[in-house]
Motif scaffolding. Structure first.
Motif, PDB file in Angstrom:
ATOM      1  N   SER A  92     -56.059 -12.962  65.246  1.00  0.00           N
ATOM      2  CA  SER A  92     -56.233 -12.403  63.898  1.00  0.00           C
ATOM      3  C   SER A  92     -54.931 -12.705  63.081  1.00  0.00           C
ATOM      4  N   GLU A  93     -54.287 -12.859  63.477  1.00  0.00           N
ATOM      5  CA  GLU A  93     -52.960 -14.284  62.347  1.00  0.00           C
ATOM      6  C   GLU A  93     -54.079 -15.514  61.629  1.00  0.00           C
ATOM      7  N   ASP A  94     -54.391 -15.971  62.665  1.00  0.00           N
ATOM      8  CA  ASP A  94     -55.087 -17.397  62.544  1.00  0.00           C
ATOM      9  C   ASP A  94     -56.245 -17.685  61.253  1.00  0.00           C
ATOM     10  N   HIS A  95     -57.297 -16.004  61.775  1.00  0.00           N
ATOM     11  CA  HIS A  95     -57.896 -15.727  60.775  1.00  0.00           C
ATOM     12  C   HIS A  95     -58.181 -14.562  59.837  1.00  0.00           C
ATOM     13  N   GLU A  96     -56.553 -14.517  59.601  1.00  0.00           N
ATOM     14  CA  GLU A  96     -55.870 -13.739  58.670  1.00  0.00           C
ATOM     15  C   GLU A  96     -56.692 -12.322  58.490  1.00  0.00           C
ATOM     16  N   PHE A 104     -71.353 -15.112  67.669  1.00  0.00           N
ATOM     17  CA  PHE A 104     -72.798 -15.346  67.054  1.00  0.00           C
ATOM     18  C   PHE A 104     -72.813 -14.566  65.701  1.00  0.00           C
ATOM     19  N   MET A 105     -71.925 -13.172  65.260  1.00  0.00           N
ATOM     20  CA  MET A 105     -72.313 -12.288  64.653  1.00  0.00           C
ATOM     21  C   MET A 105     -71.384 -11.965  63.612  1.00  0.00           C
ATOM     22  N   TRP A 106     -69.656 -13.368  63.776  1.00  0.00           N
ATOM     23  CA  TRP A 106     -69.301 -13.149  62.870  1.00  0.00           C
ATOM     24  C   TRP A 106     -69.213 -13.854  61.768  1.00  0.00           C
ATOM     25  N   LYS A 107     -69.965 -14.277  61.263  1.00  0.00           N
ATOM     26  CA  LYS A 107     -70.657 -14.624  60.087  1.00  0.00           C
ATOM     27  C   LYS A 107     -71.283 -13.532  59.176  1.00  0.00           C
ATOM     28  N   GLU A 108     -71.653 -12.980  59.587  1.00  0.00           N
ATOM     29  CA  GLU A 108     -72.504 -11.141  58.863  1.00  0.00           C
ATOM     30  C   GLU A 108     -70.737 -10.770  58.504  1.00  0.00           C
ATOM     31  N   PHE A 109     -69.817 -10.163  59.751  1.00  0.00           N
ATOM     32  CA  PHE A 109     -68.794  -9.627  59.090  1.00  0.00           C
ATOM     33  C   PHE A 109     -68.063 -10.676  58.456  1.00  0.00           C
ATOM     34  N   PHE A 110     -67.651 -11.749  58.514  1.00  0.00           N
ATOM     35  CA  PHE A 110     -66.339 -12.724  57.577  1.00  0.00           C
ATOM     36  C   PHE A 110     -67.525 -13.614  57.504  1.00  0.00           C
ATOM     37  N   PRO A 111     -68.218 -13.326  55.753  1.00  0.00           N
ATOM     38  CA  PRO A 111     -69.633 -14.390  55.788  1.00  0.00           C
ATOM     39  C   PRO A 111     -68.207 -15.356  54.876  1.00  0.00           C
ATOM     40  N   ASN A 112     -67.100 -14.965  54.433  1.00  0.00           N
ATOM     41  CA  ASN A 112     -66.471 -16.310  53.944  1.00  0.00           C
ATOM     42  C   ASN A 112     -65.344 -16.997  54.916  1.00  0.00           C
ATOM     43  N   LYS A 113     -65.252 -16.673  55.882  1.00  0.00           N
ATOM     44  CA  LYS A 113     -64.362 -17.354  56.409  1.00  0.00           C
ATOM     45  C   LYS A 113     -64.905 -17.997  58.138  1.00  0.00           C
ATOM     46  N   LYS A 114     -64.337 -19.648  58.353  1.00  0.00           N
ATOM     47  CA  LYS A 114     -65.187 -20.403  59.051  1.00  0.00           C
ATOM     48  C   LYS A 114     -64.111 -20.100  60.710  1.00  0.00           C
ATOM     49  N   LEU A 115     -64.864 -19.738  61.583  1.00  0.00           N
ATOM     50  CA  LEU A 115     -64.260 -19.083  62.823  1.00  0.00           C
ATOM     51  C   LEU A 115     -63.601 -20.625  63.536  1.00  0.00           C
ATOM     52  N   GLY A 167     -69.511 -44.033  93.069  1.00  0.00           N
ATOM     53  CA  GLY A 167     -70.832 -45.055  92.812  1.00  0.00           C
ATOM     54  C   GLY A 167     -71.633 -44.255  91.721  1.00  0.00           C
ATOM     55  N   LYS A 168     -72.542 -44.584  91.781  1.00  0.00           N
ATOM     56  CA  LYS A 168     -73.835 -44.269  89.908  1.00  0.00           C
ATOM     57  C   LYS A 168     -73.226 -43.339  89.762  1.00  0.00           C
ATOM     58  N   GLY A 169     -73.301 -42.025  91.009  1.00  0.00           N
ATOM     59  CA  GLY A 169     -73.697 -40.611  90.533  1.00  0.00           C
ATOM     60  C   GLY A 169     -72.255 -40.410  89.086  1.00  0.00           C
ATOM     61  N   ARG A 170     -71.563 -40.721  89.578  1.00  0.00           N
ATOM     62  CA  ARG A 170     -70.058 -40.060  89.191  1.00  0.00           C
ATOM     63  C   ARG A 170     -70.039 -40.505  86.929  1.00  0.00           C
ATOM     64  N   ARG A 171     -69.622 -39.304  86.858  1.00  0.00           N
ATOM     65  CA  ARG A 171     -69.572 -39.432  85.184  1.00  0.00           C
ATOM     66  C   ARG A 171     -68.082 -38.892  84.704  1.00  0.00           C
ATOM     67  N   TYR A 172     -67.383 -40.105  84.707  1.00  0.00           N
ATOM     68  CA  TYR A 172     -66.165 -39.993  84.635  1.00  0.00           C
ATOM     69  C   TYR A 172     -65.637 -39.477  82.826  1.00  0.00           C
ATOM     70  N   CYS A 173     -64.708 -38.028  82.259  1.00  0.00           N
ATOM     71  CA  CYS A 173     -64.742 -37.735  81.330  1.00  0.00           C
ATOM     72  C   CYS A 173     -63.313 -37.649  80.858  1.00  0.00           C
ATOM     73  N   GLU A 174     -62.385 -38.371  80.106  1.00  0.00           N
ATOM     74  CA  GLU A 174     -60.931 -37.604  80.092  1.00  0.00           C
ATOM     75  C   GLU A 174     -61.073 -36.561  79.163  1.00  0.00           C
ATOM     76  N   VAL A 175     -60.815 -35.679  78.918  1.00  0.00           N
ATOM     77  CA  VAL A 175     -60.516 -35.142  77.889  1.00  0.00           C
ATOM     78  C   VAL A 175     -59.628 -34.668  77.223  1.00  0.00           C
ATOM     79  N   GLN A 176     -60.411 -35.106  75.139  1.00  0.00           N
ATOM     80  CA  GLN A 176     -59.610 -35.039  74.672  1.00  0.00           C
ATOM     81  C   GLN A 176     -59.875 -34.371  72.962  1.00  0.00           C
ATOM     82  N   ARG A 177     -60.021 -32.901  73.764  1.00  0.00           N
ATOM     83  CA  ARG A 177     -60.903 -31.901  72.738  1.00  0.00           C
ATOM     84  C   ARG A 177     -59.794 -31.142  71.980  1.00  0.00           C
ATOM     85  N   GLY A 178     -60.146 -31.071  70.792  1.00  0.00           N
ATOM     86  CA  GLY A 178     -58.927 -30.057  70.064  1.00  0.00           C
ATOM     87  C   GLY A 178     -59.599 -30.062  68.955  1.00  0.00           C
ATOM     88  N   TRP A 179     -59.771 -28.263  69.355  1.00  0.00           N
ATOM     89  CA  TRP A 179     -60.720 -27.871  67.109  1.00  0.00           C
ATOM     90  C   TRP A 179     -60.443 -28.320  66.279  1.00  0.00           C
TER      91      TRP A 179
END
Lengths: 243, 243, 243, 243
Positions: free
Chosen positions: A37-41, A110-121, B231-243
């Motif tokens: 709630s803070e991050d989304h003001e 899914f409905m976020w933008k309907e209620f917060f049209p000017n605020k990105k999730l 073997g071939k089936g392996r799909r190795y993925c290091e996580v590097q996400r960050g929103w």
């Protein structure tokens, strides 16, 4: 490469059917929503858009899961009551819990933008959930009363807290001023210092929100729900959604 | 209006701690995804974008829940393995189940546009989930083998089925042609009629996807995971996400 | 008067299968045995006849329930270990618990006169029980060690306590003298005041009792049981009962 | 040799509290009693001494466990109903199940010679048990009706079966003659071939046995129990036991 050699692993799955002829309550609760709630003001102490988004999610729930006869929400929490006779997923707790929480969470984004049209999730919000069974209408009423009293206590505190903070107090000072105060004292503080009559604040803030499927189901469950939903606090919403 | 009169309703909540020192598996599975994949025009038999979206959700899961040491996914299903010693939410099944499924569902919607930039999400997708405990690494391996054999069987069937349908057969005709065929026959059908060498199709389609947190955790769980992931089936993925 | 109208009440029965591939332990414990042992004038601190009656009940258990591979007893308590692969009553906890506790209790009364030929049973003794599953041999060992350490601590205390009481101290005085003493101090007290070398007391008192079905099963479970049963503490009993 | 290193094994014990505010039923059932009744030459189709022994055990149960408000027995089976508000052993299922079954079994052997003064108990009888919760008085009534209809069906069949066998038919012949017959036909067979008016046989055989603690508790539970216990079938027994 027959699969049958491995199917024994299914025997480790646990049967988790809920007791028949009891009211099933699924309570969903925002996870890390203080930060969210803070991050989304969000407005403080109550953000009407955020509450209406929660209410919209609840309405979608009643449409998706017809066995839900009633829902009660406050803040980032919502309780869904399934009818006693529900056979939804053979009353398997994991199925009911996971599907309802998953759907609610998905609808929220899914409905976020309907209620917060000017605020990105900024990142994906999520919720925890639990399933509890109640053997009688009386105890179910008490459950709802428990949540509604909680709503009142928290909302009154938060209303005072944010009035103080907005008036220039630090959060620590506001907290210390409120420590140990009773309901009546908080109302007086609001009235005298901020000219706020607590009882005229929006019912949705003070009492929470209700969702019923339709007039018929209200009749069916009236014995249970009347004490909660009569009077000003009642927010009656017929579901009319459709994506 | 003290809340204490109602708090007894909490006594109806059930303790649901999972057995200590066992591997916790959360399996998440798309609900109504047959319809969802049609409504969103997924490629058949496999939609690479949809699989990569699932994989991205899985990577986000490993980042959000550090006790997940490994994940294995196929089609609209993903299994997450928590380490034996995990104390996540005191091993309470409802907490673990609801939070993981909720987060996964929320991420799916959140990242949709990254994988389907030109396709609007028509309605909120959702997932069911279950939690199962396995007492030994050997049985956990068998669990993963069970899912992977399932992947193979379904994918080989679907590859044949859609090759036939795209060549002009009706779905009923394709179904009837495949009824009772064995692995070898399906491979020959693909090769002779469609010049498809099944074993050269993308490993992600044939074997599913794996996600590990990092190289260290691969070492730690290597005993468990080797048979599946070498073997071939392996799909190795290091996580590097960050929103 | 068809019964089918009422059979729905069976749907309230809960499935309670124990996790496959785990060691099942049933621990049986005398209820109100402090009073029972006084009312039947058991020798203090240990009554050899009473312990041998418990051991005989345990031997009867291994004969009646072949999935029990090992039993460990101390005082009025006995733990029965079912093999990991046991399918006894489809591993339903209620069945296993109720039948084993019932049988043990019934045998106790049935064999009473064999061990107490001159003492009439004044009222029916009874026991509580619980079922616990352990996922690995290592943890099962620790379970047994836990019970055996408990045996040691209680027996050493009781040996001191009753030596003091028999020498003329009141129970309160004995209790106060022992408060806070360590193992070594208790051994010295016994030796200096009563010329008792604790380590030469009967192993059954100090270490508890074990029952195995036969030499073969000892081999099978040796990995689990060795630390407990090698050395002086081991009481090896081949079952040869038959009513 | 501190015990604390091993105490973690207690964390594998599972909490098993029964839902509050529900009627707890413990049903106890003879194990291998077909053989037991033959080995001890019970009268067929009903042995009055054996039934009265069961009734005496039930009376002892009501005395030992004051939360039991009512018991209903038929043949080698007895159901014990604990009041909705019972806090016996904090409503832990294992405790309630094991202690009641153990006590019942122990009493059975203890009182045997009172009912079978000239017949030695050849081996220890034992019982299984289960615990089921019912959320309403109506469903509890249906539970009792289910057991009582079962009593009727079995007793009428057995009365015919043993009349035929005693008249010279083999067991197989008796079985075949009765196959597919309805209630009315069985009554006619008894009346015409054996001059037995089924409805004048002892109520205890036809309807089962009831035990109440005292007149007060009958009042309390009258809503639940009236349909079962009014009329001729009612066997009212005030408990007056004392070892």
């Amino acid at each position: 490469m027959a699969n049958s050699n491995y199917e024994y692993v299914k025997s480790f799955e646990v049967e988790d059917r809920l007791m028949p002829s009891t009211w099933i309550v699924v309570r969903i609760d925002g996870c890390h929503f203080h930060r969210f709630s803070e991050d989304h003001e969000f407005d403080k102490p109550n953000d009407e858009r955020a509450l209406n988004l929660m209410n919209s999610c609840a309405m979608a729930m009643l449409e998706e899961f017809p066995d839900i006869v009633f829902a009660y929400g406050v803040s980032d929490e919502y309780s869904f009551i399934l009818k006693k006779t529900s056979q939804l997923y053979e009353r398997r707790a994991s199925k009911i819990l996971s599907l309802t929480v998953s759907f609610f969470s998905s609808v929220y984004g899914f409905m976020w933008k309907e209620f917060f049209p000017n605020k990105k999730l900024k990142y994906p919000p999520y919720f925890d959930g639990r399933v509890v069974c109640y053997p009688s209408a009386k105890i179910l009423q008490d459950y709802l009363a428990w949540r509604q009293v909680d709503c009142h206590i928290n909302n009154q505190y938060n209303t005072c807290f944010w009035a103080l903070v907005k008036s220039g107090k630090s959060k620590m000072e506001a907290h210390n001023l409120l420590k140990g105060t009773q309901t009546q004292e908080k109302n007086e503080l609001l009235f005298q210092q901020f000219s706020i009559n607590y009882n005229t604040l929006p019912a949705m803030f003070r009492k929470g929100s209700c969702v019923f499927k339709d007039k018929t189901s209200v009749q069916e469950v009236s014995l249970v729900l009347d004490p909660l939903t009569t009077g000003k606090g009642r927010r009656y919403c017929e579901v009319q959604r459709g994506w």
